[in-house]
Design a protein around this motif. Structure first.
Motif, PDB file in Angstrom:
ATOM      1  N   PHE A  51       0.929  -1.321   0.017  1.00 33.06           N
ATOM      2  CA  PHE A  51       0.180   0.115   0.104  1.00 33.06           C
ATOM      3  C   PHE A  51       0.934   1.204  -0.286  1.00 33.06           C
ATOM      4  CE2 PHE A  51      -4.063  -2.044   1.906  1.00 33.06           C
ATOM      5  CZ  PHE A  51      -4.493  -2.247   0.780  1.00 33.06           C
ATOM      6  N   VAL A  52       1.777   1.177   0.922  1.00 36.06           N
ATOM      7  CA  VAL A  52       2.942   2.401   0.737  1.00 36.06           C
ATOM      8  C   VAL A  52       3.574   2.656  -0.607  1.00 36.06           C
ATOM      9  CG1 VAL A  52       4.879   3.327   2.048  1.00 36.06           C
ATOM     10  CG2 VAL A  52       3.073   2.449   3.238  1.00 36.06           C
ATOM     11  N   GLY A  53       4.062   1.541  -1.060  1.00 36.59           N
ATOM     12  CA  GLY A  53       4.750   1.737  -2.214  1.00 36.59           C
ATOM     13  C   GLY A  53       3.719   2.091  -3.392  1.00 36.59           C
ATOM     14  N   PHE A  54       2.550   1.379  -3.591  1.00 39.80           N
ATOM     15  CA  PHE A  54       1.745   1.678  -4.602  1.00 39.80           C
ATOM     16  C   PHE A  54       1.170   3.435  -4.364  1.00 39.80           C
ATOM     17  CE2 PHE A  54      -2.815   2.343  -5.522  1.00 39.80           C
ATOM     18  CZ  PHE A  54      -2.779   2.289  -6.833  1.00 39.80           C
ATOM     19  N   GLY A  55       1.146   3.567  -2.986  1.00 35.09           N
ATOM     20  CA  GLY A  55       0.364   4.959  -2.618  1.00 35.09           C
ATOM     21  C   GLY A  55       1.592   6.050  -3.249  1.00 35.09           C
ATOM     22  N   ALA A  56       2.842   5.638  -2.625  1.00 36.01           N
ATOM     23  CA  ALA A  56       3.795   6.917  -3.128  1.00 36.01           C
ATOM     24  C   ALA A  56       3.887   6.802  -4.539  1.00 36.01           C
ATOM     25  CB  ALA A  56       5.063   6.139  -2.708  1.00 36.01           C
ATOM     26  N   ARG A  57       3.749   5.736  -5.358  1.00 42.08           N
ATOM     27  CA  ARG A  57       3.853   5.733  -6.710  1.00 42.08           C
ATOM     28  C   ARG A  57       2.693   6.540  -7.541  1.00 42.08           C
ATOM     29  NH1 ARG A  57       6.207   7.760  -9.877  1.00 42.08           N
ATOM     30  NH2 ARG A  57       5.357   7.551 -11.889  1.00 42.08           N
ATOM     31  N   TYR A  58       1.481   6.187  -6.895  1.00 42.96           N
ATOM     32  CA  TYR A  58       0.325   6.782  -7.469  1.00 42.96           C
ATOM     33  C   TYR A  58       0.269   8.266  -7.001  1.00 42.96           C
ATOM     34  CZ  TYR A  58      -4.747   7.139  -8.415  1.00 42.96           C
ATOM     35  OH  TYR A  58      -5.922   7.608  -9.106  1.00 42.96           O
ATOM     36  N   ALA A  59       0.702   8.720  -5.840  1.00 42.96           N
ATOM     37  CA  ALA A  59       0.601  10.159  -5.325  1.00 42.96           C
ATOM     38  C   ALA A  59       1.686  10.771  -6.132  1.00 42.96           C
ATOM     39  CB  ALA A  59       0.520  10.150  -4.054  1.00 42.96           C
ATOM     40  N   GLY A  60       2.749  10.223  -6.959  1.00 46.48           N
ATOM     41  CA  GLY A  60       3.826  10.948  -7.669  1.00 46.48           C
ATOM     42  C   GLY A  60       4.923  11.312  -6.532  1.00 46.48           C
ATOM     43  N   GLY A  61       4.904  10.694  -5.313  1.00 41.91           N
ATOM     44  CA  GLY A  61       6.017  10.848  -4.511  1.00 41.91           C
ATOM     45  C   GLY A  61       5.660  10.541  -3.017  1.00 41.91           C
ATOM     46  N   CYS A  62       6.603  10.585  -2.242  1.00 42.29           N
ATOM     47  CA  CYS A  62       6.348  10.086  -0.749  1.00 42.29           C
ATOM     48  C   CYS A  62       5.956  11.362   0.159  1.00 42.29           C
ATOM     49  CB  CYS A  62       7.624   9.232  -0.178  1.00 42.29           C
ATOM     50  SG  CYS A  62       8.957   9.985  -0.155  1.00 42.29           S
ATOM     51  N   PHE A 111      -2.176  13.008   5.833  1.00 41.22           N
ATOM     52  CA  PHE A 111      -2.761  13.425   6.981  1.00 41.22           C
ATOM     53  C   PHE A 111      -4.065  12.754   7.386  1.00 41.22           C
ATOM     54  CE2 PHE A 111      -4.565  15.877  10.307  1.00 41.22           C
ATOM     55  CZ  PHE A 111      -3.546  16.009  11.231  1.00 41.22           C
ATOM     56  N   ILE A 112      -5.229  12.694   6.431  1.00 44.39           N
ATOM     57  CA  ILE A 112      -6.416  12.420   6.537  1.00 44.39           C
ATOM     58  C   ILE A 112      -6.286  10.657   6.965  1.00 44.39           C
ATOM     59  CG2 ILE A 112      -8.569  11.750   5.534  1.00 44.39           C
ATOM     60  CD1 ILE A 112      -8.495  14.783   4.205  1.00 44.39           C
ATOM     61  N   GLY A 113      -5.464  10.037   5.769  1.00 41.82           N
ATOM     62  CA  GLY A 113      -5.353   8.635   5.809  1.00 41.82           C
ATOM     63  C   GLY A 113      -4.530   8.145   7.138  1.00 41.82           C
ATOM     64  N   GLY A 114      -3.656   8.966   7.675  1.00 43.00           N
ATOM     65  CA  GLY A 114      -3.051   8.668   8.904  1.00 43.00           C
ATOM     66  C   GLY A 114      -4.138   8.593  10.140  1.00 43.00           C
ATOM     67  N   LEU A 115      -4.807   9.636  10.005  1.00 41.51           N
ATOM     68  CA  LEU A 115      -5.952   9.844  11.251  1.00 41.51           C
ATOM     69  C   LEU A 115      -6.825   8.381  10.991  1.00 41.51           C
ATOM     70  CD1 LEU A 115      -6.546  13.555  11.137  1.00 41.51           C
ATOM     71  CD2 LEU A 115      -5.545  12.141  12.947  1.00 41.51           C
ATOM     72  N   VAL A 116      -7.358   8.219   9.845  1.00 34.22           N
ATOM     73  CA  VAL A 116      -8.545   6.972   9.501  1.00 34.22           C
ATOM     74  C   VAL A 116      -7.655   6.132  10.091  1.00 34.22           C
ATOM     75  CG1 VAL A 116      -9.536   5.696   7.867  1.00 34.22           C
ATOM     76  CG2 VAL A 116      -9.527   8.358   7.732  1.00 34.22           C
ATOM     77  N   MET A 117      -6.407   5.626   9.734  1.00 29.88           N
ATOM     78  CA  MET A 117      -5.861   4.388  10.020  1.00 29.88           C
ATOM     79  C   MET A 117      -5.525   4.247  11.375  1.00 29.88           C
ATOM     80  SD  MET A 117      -4.325   1.732   9.209  1.00 29.88           S
ATOM     81  CE  MET A 117      -3.216   0.454   9.893  1.00 29.88           C
ATOM     82  N   ILE A 118      -5.131   5.334  12.245  1.00 38.36           N
ATOM     83  CA  ILE A 118      -4.824   5.014  13.805  1.00 38.36           C
ATOM     84  C   ILE A 118      -6.190   5.089  14.565  1.00 38.36           C
ATOM     85  CG2 ILE A 118      -4.520   7.484  14.379  1.00 38.36           C
ATOM     86  CD1 ILE A 118      -2.138   4.502  15.487  1.00 38.36           C
ATOM     87  N   HIS A 119      -7.302   5.853  13.985  1.00 40.75           N
ATOM     88  CA  HIS A 119      -8.234   5.876  14.881  1.00 40.75           C
ATOM     89  C   HIS A 119      -9.488   4.842  14.422  1.00 40.75           C
ATOM     90  CE1 HIS A 119      -7.179   9.562  17.101  1.00 40.75           C
ATOM     91  NE2 HIS A 119      -7.064   9.963  16.134  1.00 40.75           N
ATOM     92  N   PHE A 120      -9.488   4.348  13.238  1.00 39.42           N
ATOM     93  CA  PHE A 120     -10.382   3.301  12.842  1.00 39.42           C
ATOM     94  C   PHE A 120      -9.788   1.981  12.527  1.00 39.42           C
ATOM     95  CE2 PHE A 120     -12.168   7.592  11.833  1.00 39.42           C
ATOM     96  CZ  PHE A 120     -13.049   7.506  12.803  1.00 39.42           C
ATOM     97  N   VAL A 121      -8.952   1.892  11.726  1.00 38.70           N
ATOM     98  CA  VAL A 121      -8.483   0.579  11.173  1.00 38.70           C
ATOM     99  C   VAL A 121      -7.273   0.009  12.150  1.00 38.70           C
ATOM    100  CG1 VAL A 121      -7.172  -0.547   9.279  1.00 38.70           C
ATOM    101  CG2 VAL A 121      -8.655   1.387   8.710  1.00 38.70           C
ATOM    102  N   TYR A 122      -6.567   0.601  12.991  1.00 39.05           N
ATOM    103  CA  TYR A 122      -5.602   0.216  13.847  1.00 39.05           C
ATOM    104  C   TYR A 122      -6.383  -0.507  14.921  1.00 39.05           C
ATOM    105  CZ  TYR A 122      -1.529  -0.339  16.895  1.00 39.05           C
ATOM    106  OH  TYR A 122      -0.592  -0.876  17.435  1.00 39.05           O
ATOM    107  N   PRO A 123      -7.385   0.073  15.564  1.00 36.96           N
ATOM    108  CA  PRO A 123      -8.218  -0.630  16.819  1.00 36.96           C
ATOM    109  C   PRO A 123      -8.778  -2.013  16.226  1.00 36.96           C
ATOM    110  CG  PRO A 123      -8.691   1.704  16.713  1.00 36.96           C
ATOM    111  CD  PRO A 123      -7.710   1.418  15.443  1.00 36.96           C
ATOM    112  N   ILE A 124      -9.100  -1.926  14.932  1.00 36.14           N
ATOM    113  CA  ILE A 124      -9.813  -3.127  14.406  1.00 36.14           C
ATOM    114  C   ILE A 124      -8.928  -4.379  14.432  1.00 36.14           C
ATOM    115  CG2 ILE A 124     -11.082  -4.153  12.543  1.00 36.14           C
ATOM    116  CD1 ILE A 124     -12.635  -1.382  12.261  1.00 36.14           C
ATOM    117  N   LEU A 125      -7.705  -4.098  13.618  1.00 37.82           N
ATOM    118  CA  LEU A 125      -6.718  -5.045  13.553  1.00 37.82           C
ATOM    119  C   LEU A 125      -6.063  -5.512  14.716  1.00 37.82           C
ATOM    120  CD1 LEU A 125      -4.948  -3.703  10.138  1.00 37.82           C
ATOM    121  CD2 LEU A 125      -6.792  -5.517  10.338  1.00 37.82           C
TER     122      LEU A 125
END
Length: 186
Positions: free
Chosen positions: A136-147, A171-185
């Motif tokens: 996901f990080v690799g694809f996202g960095a490539r899709y966004a045109g940079g890291c 920033f939004i992705g990080g907030l969603v990850m830490i507040h919603f996805v991380y607690p589920i996983l």
């Protein structure tokens, strides 16, 4: 005497140094970013034979590969010789990490062994999370045109609107990850 290099630098020192670095790179016509080095490294080892994306003059980007090597060596030296490998965190966060996530070494170790120890890599679930997250990080960095470093430091310094959009997305992705996805996983 060495405290100035061991202790974290205040924003009013580190910020202008980053700005000076960006100015110098802009002045000599270079752009900074770590993820672009993956493309350069793939081109250097012959990736152009497999995909057109890697078919370019990678030698013109050698300076950026040196930045990556310097970052790795600098990180190792700082970790091994200039750091106690501990980090001061809010006591409330330490309590939360201990009670909710069973991380007993929070605040004692910079990289808690419960998350980063070698035994963590022996569990298939953890390996799957690392592999999927890396993709996901690799694809996202490539899709966004940079890291994040490329967009947040270099792109915003160049006043590029796509970099502003990317940074907001990070920033939004990080907030969603830490507040919603991380607690589920976990």
């Amino acid at each position: 005497m060495m405290n100035w290099i061991v202790e974290p630098w205040p924003w009013y020192v580190a910020g202008p140094l980053i700005a000076l670095t960006m100015f110098l790179l802009l002045y000599i016509g270079k752009q900074f970013g770590m993820s672009s080095n993956l493309r350069t490294a793939c081109a250097a080892v012959g990736g152009g034979r497999v995909a057109d994306f890697f078919r370019f003059d990678w030698r013109a980007q050698r300076w950026n590969l040196i930045v990556v090597v310097g970052a790795v060596i600098g990180g190792f030296l700082a970790s091994a010789y200039l750091s106690t490998n501990t980090v001061e965190i809010n006591p409330e966060l330490t309590q939360k990490l201990e009670t909710q996530y069973n991380i007993k070494s929070a605040g004692e170790a910079y990289l808690p062994p419960e998350l980063f120890g070698n035994e963590v890599l022996t569990k298939p679930f953890n390996l799957a999370i690392l592999l999927i997250g890396g993709l996901f990080v690799g694809f996202g960095a490539r899709y966004a045109g940079g890291c994040t470093s490329g967009h947040a430091i270099s792109g915003l310094s160049n006043l590029q609107v796509p970099s502003l959009i990317a940074v907001i997305g990070f920033f939004i992705g990080g907030l969603v990850m830490i507040h919603f996805v991380y607690p589920i996983l976990f």
